[in-house]
Structure formats: C-alpha cells, structure tokens
Design a protein around this motif. Structure first.
Motif, PDB file in Angstrom:
ATOM      1  N   GLU A   1       0.751  -0.972   0.067  1.00  0.00           N
ATOM      2  CA  GLU A   1       0.362   0.023   0.143  1.00  0.00           C
ATOM      3  C   GLU A   1       0.619   0.987  -0.207  1.00  0.00           C
ATOM      4  O   GLU A   1       0.735   2.341  -0.455  1.00  0.00           O
ATOM      5  N   LYS A   2       2.050   1.211   0.694  1.00  0.00           N
ATOM      6  CA  LYS A   2       3.018   2.725   0.721  1.00  0.00           C
ATOM      7  C   LYS A   2       3.904   2.714  -0.367  1.00  0.00           C
ATOM      8  O   LYS A   2       3.653   3.328  -0.960  1.00  0.00           O
ATOM      9  N   ALA A   3       3.906   1.071  -1.276  1.00  0.00           N
ATOM     10  CA  ALA A   3       4.279   1.198  -2.559  1.00  0.00           C
ATOM     11  C   ALA A   3       4.108   1.858  -3.650  1.00  0.00           C
ATOM     12  O   ALA A   3       3.558   2.199  -4.658  1.00  0.00           O
ATOM     13  N   GLY A   4       2.081   2.698  -3.160  1.00  0.00           N
ATOM     14  CA  GLY A   4       1.024   2.919  -4.437  1.00  0.00           C
ATOM     15  C   GLY A   4       0.283   1.924  -4.691  1.00  0.00           C
ATOM     16  O   GLY A   4      -0.201   2.228  -6.010  1.00  0.00           O
ATOM     17  N   LEU A   5       0.531   0.347  -4.634  1.00  0.00           N
ATOM     18  CA  LEU A   5      -0.329  -0.105  -5.214  1.00  0.00           C
ATOM     19  C   LEU A   5      -1.518  -0.266  -4.474  1.00  0.00           C
ATOM     20  O   LEU A   5      -2.376   0.221  -3.085  1.00  0.00           O
ATOM     21  N   LYS A   6      -2.307  -0.489  -5.860  1.00  0.00           N
ATOM     22  CA  LYS A   6      -4.216   0.021  -5.285  1.00  0.00           C
ATOM     23  C   LYS A   6      -4.863  -1.816  -4.936  1.00  0.00           C
ATOM     24  O   LYS A   6      -4.306  -2.188  -4.653  1.00  0.00           O
TER      25      LYS A   6
END
Length: 108
Positions: A56-61
């Motif tokens: 989530e922190k890496a930007g995955l939806k």
C-alpha cells in the motif's frame, strides 16, 4: 527461503490457473519471501499484513493488493494440502476495502 515451495506451487497449479496468474502469484510470493526472510513454517499473519502495508505504501491500489492476497492465500492453502505447514497464515486477513466505482456508460 521458500523458493522451492514457490516453484512446486507453480508446477502443480498449471492445470488450475492460467499461466499469467501463476507468474503473478509467484512474483508476489518471491516478494513476500524477500520481505520476511523466514522459513515457510515460521511465516505468520503479522508478516503477511506487514507485506500488504508495504504494498500500500508503495502505491499499489486496493484491487491489486486484494489480488495478491488471493494468490498468497492459495499458496498457503496448497502448502497445507501438501503437509508442509499445518495452518494457513493468510486465513482471516481482511481484504482491502475496494473503491466503489460508478458504472460507466458508453456514449456516441
């Protein structure tokens, strides 16, 4: 540490899933392996939740994270079936809440 199990999972699941799904699952499982660096029987719910937070922190939806959690769950279910572990640590981990998208209509 769990590479041999990931490879066997891919071989045995070829008849159950499409090749792209298996490759995606294996890629995520390797990411889990790198993230936790533990033997298969020592991976816990906390470890899996930690990976999901990192994703989530890496930007995955949320939808992508949910798909990845499905693959992780399938892998650990398989490991239980094979007798390599006694419990599936992915069971009971809540899936991310998905955004409710309004339906799109085609226009001319």
């Amino acid at each position: 540490m769990i590479e041999k199990y990931i490879e066997q999972f891919g071989k045995d699941y070829q008849l159950r899933c499409v090749v792209a799904t298996i490759r995606n699952d294996q890629r995520m499982l390797r990411r889990l392996d790198k993230h936790v660096q533990k033997p298969l029987d020592q991976i816990s719910k906390k470890d899996i939740r930690s990976l999901l937070i990192a994703l989530e922190k890496a930007g995955l939806k949320p939808g992508t994270i949910s798909t990845n959690l499905n693959g992780i769950n399938a892998f650990f279910k398989y490991c239980c079936e094979e007798g390599w572990i006694t419990e599936n640590p992915a069971v009971g981990i809540p899936f991310p809440k998905l955004d409710e998208n309004l339906p799109r209509y085609l226009t001319h």
